[in-house]
Design a protein around this motif. Structure first.
Motif, short mmCIF file in Angstrom:
data_model
loop_
_atom_site.label_atom_id
_atom_site.label_comp_id
_atom_site.label_asym_id
_atom_site.label_seq_id
_atom_site.Cartn_x
_atom_site.Cartn_y
_atom_site.Cartn_z
N ILE A 91 0.85 -1.18 0.00
CA ILE A 91 0.00 0.00 0.00
C ILE A 91 0.89 1.23 0.00
CG2 ILE A 91 -1.57 1.38 1.43
CD1 ILE A 91 -2.83 -1.25 2.37
N TRP A 92 0.53 2.18 -0.83
CA TRP A 92 1.18 3.49 -0.81
C TRP A 92 0.14 4.51 -0.35
CZ3 TRP A 92 4.01 3.85 -6.18
CH2 TRP A 92 5.12 2.99 -6.18
N ILE A 93 0.59 5.54 0.36
CA ILE A 93 -0.29 6.63 0.77
C ILE A 93 0.07 7.86 -0.05
CG2 ILE A 93 1.22 7.20 2.73
CD1 ILE A 93 -1.35 8.14 4.22
N HIS A 94 -0.94 8.46 -0.66
CA HIS A 94 -0.75 9.67 -1.45
C HIS A 94 -1.64 10.77 -0.87
CE1 HIS A 94 0.44 6.85 -4.88
NE2 HIS A 94 1.53 7.40 -4.41
N THR A 95 -1.15 11.99 -0.97
CA THR A 95 -1.94 13.13 -0.51
C THR A 95 -2.23 14.06 -1.68
OG1 THR A 95 0.05 14.36 0.10
CG2 THR A 95 -1.01 13.05 1.84
N LYS A 144 3.58 11.95 -5.18
CA LYS A 144 3.79 10.77 -6.02
C LYS A 144 4.62 9.70 -5.33
CE LYS A 144 3.64 13.74 -10.02
NZ LYS A 144 4.37 14.43 -11.02
N ASP A 145 5.30 10.05 -4.26
CA ASP A 145 6.18 9.10 -3.59
C ASP A 145 5.55 8.61 -2.31
OD1 ASP A 145 8.25 9.44 -5.49
OD2 ASP A 145 8.88 11.28 -4.49
N SER A 146 5.89 7.37 -1.95
CA SER A 146 5.40 6.80 -0.71
C SER A 146 6.31 5.65 -0.30
CB SER A 146 3.98 6.26 -0.89
OG SER A 146 3.55 5.58 0.27
N ASP A 147 6.41 5.44 0.99
CA ASP A 147 7.04 4.22 1.48
C ASP A 147 6.10 3.06 1.21
OD1 ASP A 147 9.17 5.71 2.47
OD2 ASP A 147 8.44 5.68 4.54
N ASP A 148 6.66 1.86 1.19
CA ASP A 148 5.82 0.67 1.12
C ASP A 148 5.22 0.40 2.49
OD1 ASP A 148 6.40 0.26 -1.54
OD2 ASP A 148 7.94 -1.26 -1.17
N HIS A 149 3.99 -0.03 2.48
CA HIS A 149 3.29 -0.39 3.71
C HIS A 149 2.75 -1.82 3.54
CE1 HIS A 149 3.23 4.06 3.59
NE2 HIS A 149 3.53 3.91 4.87
N SER A 150 3.68 -2.75 3.39
CA SER A 150 3.33 -4.13 3.08
C SER A 150 2.61 -4.84 4.21
CB SER A 150 4.60 -4.92 2.70
OG SER A 150 5.19 -4.34 1.56
N LEU A 151 2.98 -4.54 5.46
CA LEU A 151 2.28 -5.17 6.58
C LEU A 151 0.84 -4.67 6.67
CD1 LEU A 151 5.04 -5.23 9.36
CD2 LEU A 151 4.03 -7.18 8.16
N LEU A 152 0.64 -3.38 6.44
CA LEU A 152 -0.73 -2.85 6.45
C LEU A 152 -1.56 -3.53 5.36
CD1 LEU A 152 -0.13 0.98 7.00
CD2 LEU A 152 -0.89 -0.70 8.69
N CYS A 153 -0.95 -3.78 4.23
CA CYS A 153 -1.63 -4.47 3.13
C CYS A 153 -1.96 -5.90 3.53
CB CYS A 153 -0.75 -4.44 1.89
SG CYS A 153 -1.50 -5.19 0.44
#
Length: 145
Positions: free
Chosen positions: A5-9, A17-26
Motif C-alpha cells: 500500500i502506498w499513501i498519497h496526498t 507521487k512518492d510513498s514508502d511501502d506499507h506491506s504489513l498494512l496491506c
C-alpha cells in the motif's frame, strides 16, 4: 514482489507521487478492519483507491491498445480527478485510534514483531496525514503490485 500500500496526498492540485511501502498494512488489512469495527472508527480498507487496478485491468484486457498518454499532473495513465480521495483529517483520526488500539491491546494471532511493524507503518501514515489534515488536504491508500 508482493502487494503493498502506498499513501498519497492531495492539496489543491499538488499530488504526492512518492510513498514508502506499507506491506504489513496491506497483508493485515482484514485484521485492521476488524479492529476498526471493534473501536468504532472507519475501516482501514474504506480509505483505499482502486484506480490503479482498474487501469491495469483495462490495459491487460486491451493488449492491442496504444500506450496511453500520461497525465501531466500525475505522470500516470489517469489523472487526479479519476482517483478517489478522502479527507485527511478523517484518515488521521481513524489511523491514530487504530495505532493506539494496536499498541495497547495487541492482536490475537500476530506476534510482537508484526505488531511493531504495523505500528511503524501506521506512524508513517500518521506523520503524512498530520500535515495534510492541517492544510485541509485529502489522501488515499492505493494498492500497488
Amino acid at each position: 514482489m508482493g502487494m503493498t500500500i502506498w499513501i498519497h496526498t492531495l492539496e489543491e492540485r499538488n499530488y504526492s507521487k512518492d510513498s514508502d511501502d506499507h506491506s504489513l498494512l496491506c497483508r493485515h488489512s482484514d485484521v485492521l478492519d476488524e479492529i476498526c469495527l471493534e473501536i468504532g472508527v472507519r475501516k482501514f480498507s474504506e480509505f483505499m483507491d482502486f484506480t490503479e487496478q482498474s487501469f491495469e485491468f483495462d490495459e491487460f484486457d486491451n493488449e492491442d491498445q496504444e500506450e496511453p498518454e500520461l497525465d501531466p499532473e500525475t505522470d500516470l495513465a489517469y489523472g487526479i480527478d479519476d482517483m478517489t480521495w478522502f479527507d485527511a483529517a478523517d484518515g488521521l483520526s481513524s489511523f491514530q485510534s487504530l495505532r493506539n488500539a494496536l499498541s495497547s491491546s495487541g492482536v490475537p494471532g500476530l506476534d510482537e514483531i508484526e505488531i511493531a511493524g504495523l505500528v511503524e507503518e501506521l506512524d508513517n501514515c500518521i506523520s503524512i496525514l498530520e500535515g495534510a489534515a492541517k492544510r485541509g488536504g485529502k489522501f488515499h491508500l492505493t494498492l500497488v503490485e
